[in-house]
Write an enzyme that holds these catalytic residues in place. Structure first.
Site, PDB file in Angstrom:
ATOM      1  N   ILE A 122      11.876   2.498  -1.219  1.00 22.76           N
ATOM      2  CA  ILE A 122      11.422   2.036  -0.072  1.00 22.76           C
ATOM      3  C   ILE A 122      10.069   2.882   0.083  1.00 22.76           C
ATOM      4  O   ILE A 122       9.687   3.707  -0.361  1.00 22.76           O
ATOM      5  CB  ILE A 122      12.580   2.184   0.968  1.00 22.76           C
ATOM      6  CG1 ILE A 122      12.850   3.778   0.999  1.00 22.76           C
ATOM      7  CG2 ILE A 122      13.795   1.149   0.749  1.00 22.76           C
ATOM      8  CD1 ILE A 122      13.698   4.125   2.032  1.00 22.76           C
ATOM      9  N   GLY A 177      11.059  -2.780  -2.252  1.00 23.27           N
ATOM     10  CA  GLY A 177      10.729  -3.531  -3.305  1.00 23.27           C
ATOM     11  C   GLY A 177      11.466  -2.904  -4.516  1.00 23.27           C
ATOM     12  O   GLY A 177      11.518  -1.510  -4.796  1.00 23.27           O
ATOM     13  N   TYR A 225       0.938  -1.097  -0.016  1.00 26.68           N
ATOM     14  CA  TYR A 225      -0.039  -0.113  -0.061  1.00 26.68           C
ATOM     15  C   TYR A 225       0.855   1.477   0.009  1.00 26.68           C
ATOM     16  O   TYR A 225       1.895   1.329   0.427  1.00 26.68           O
ATOM     17  CB  TYR A 225      -0.821  -0.062   1.162  1.00 26.68           C
ATOM     18  CG  TYR A 225      -1.598   1.326   1.629  1.00 26.68           C
ATOM     19  CD1 TYR A 225      -2.773   1.672   0.794  1.00 26.68           C
ATOM     20  CD2 TYR A 225      -1.067   2.328   2.465  1.00 26.68           C
ATOM     21  CE1 TYR A 225      -3.223   3.097   1.071  1.00 26.68           C
ATOM     22  CE2 TYR A 225      -1.624   3.613   2.740  1.00 26.68           C
ATOM     23  CZ  TYR A 225      -2.569   3.971   1.893  1.00 26.68           C
ATOM     24  OH  TYR A 225      -3.203   5.166   2.146  1.00 26.68           O
ATOM     25  N   CYS A 238       2.696  -7.528   1.377  1.00 29.89           N
ATOM     26  CA  CYS A 238       3.974  -8.410   0.848  1.00 29.89           C
ATOM     27  C   CYS A 238       3.952  -9.901   1.250  1.00 29.89           C
ATOM     28  O   CYS A 238       4.591 -10.494   1.208  1.00 29.89           O
ATOM     29  CB  CYS A 238       5.309  -7.854   1.805  1.00 29.89           C
ATOM     30  SG  CYS A 238       5.663  -6.008   1.655  1.00 29.89           S
TER      31      CYS A 238
END
Length: 221
Positions: free
Chosen positions: A166, A154, A86, A183
């Protein structure tokens, strides 16, 4: 900047961009795609972009459709690694576009540096952030022993240039995470600096991020 100059001076510090107004996700991705191509072609300097997004969910390359529990916000497929996450107001996103050809050509090492960057930044505010084997991101241990995630990671790498990055929870609406399994990790919660009792302005977080980035990534060259 002249391409020859960039090629001769790989130790140049990245350009820092800070955008205060929420940035639409497709706009951010388009910028990164162009900048990554320019960095790879020695036509632009490295870049770190600090921003916030409107409320959205993004699905990484390993995302499991069953982890999207309630698509209450727009969902974007993205080329970064990882699963669902999110983004929204109160969360500081840092998109990190670095040329690993001029650093250590080690993607895992780069991810470790991102983790270290987050851990050092949290320490600036008296928060102990920790890694957990098999659980991507940075975690905090609560007083009752439970562990919550405070930051996500990611990344994607193209031609040895990194992008995406990040997301640090400063003061987002944590209920917005209820629409996904963050995740893909079940059985754990999410937290933020605000929920931990750390009232800090985003500008203060930005100052800490920049200072700690200089320490961690200068040492990793």
């Amino acid at each position: 900047m002249d391409a020859e100059l960039l090629a001769e001076k790989p130790a140049l510090r990245p350009e820092w961009r800070i955008t205060q107004e929420p940035v639409a996700y497709p706009e951010a991705v388009a910028f990164m795609e162009q900048r990554v191509a320019e960095i790879a072609g020695a036509r632009a300097a490295e870049c770190v972009w600090l921003l916030e997004h409107p409320p959205i969910y993004t699905a990484g390359t390993s995302a499991n459709p069953s982890d999207l529990l309630d698509a209450r916000f727009p969902v974007f497929q993205t080329g970064r690694g990882g699963q669902f996450t999110y983004h929204g107001p109160g969360q500081r996103v840092a998109y990190v576009m670095l040329d690993l050809k001029h650093r250590a050509m080690d993607v895992r090492g780069f991810v470790r540096d991102l983790e270290e960057w987050l851990i050092h930044t949290l320490a600036c505010f008296g928060v102990v952030g920790e890694r957990r084997e098999g659980r991507v991101g940075i975690w905090v241990v609560r007083d009752d022993g439970r562990e919550d995630k405070i930051a996500a990671i990611g990344v994607r790498v193209r031609r040895w240039v990194t992008y995406h990055g990040i997301a640090l929870n400063v003061a987002p609406d944590l209920s917005h995470f209820n629409g996904i399994v963050p995740c893909g990790i079940r059985g754990y919660g999410v937290t933020s600096l605000q929920e931990l009792g750390v009232g800090v302005a985003m500008t203060e977080v930005d100052v800490a991020l920049k200072a700690e980035f200089e320490r961690v990534f200068r040492a990793s060259r």
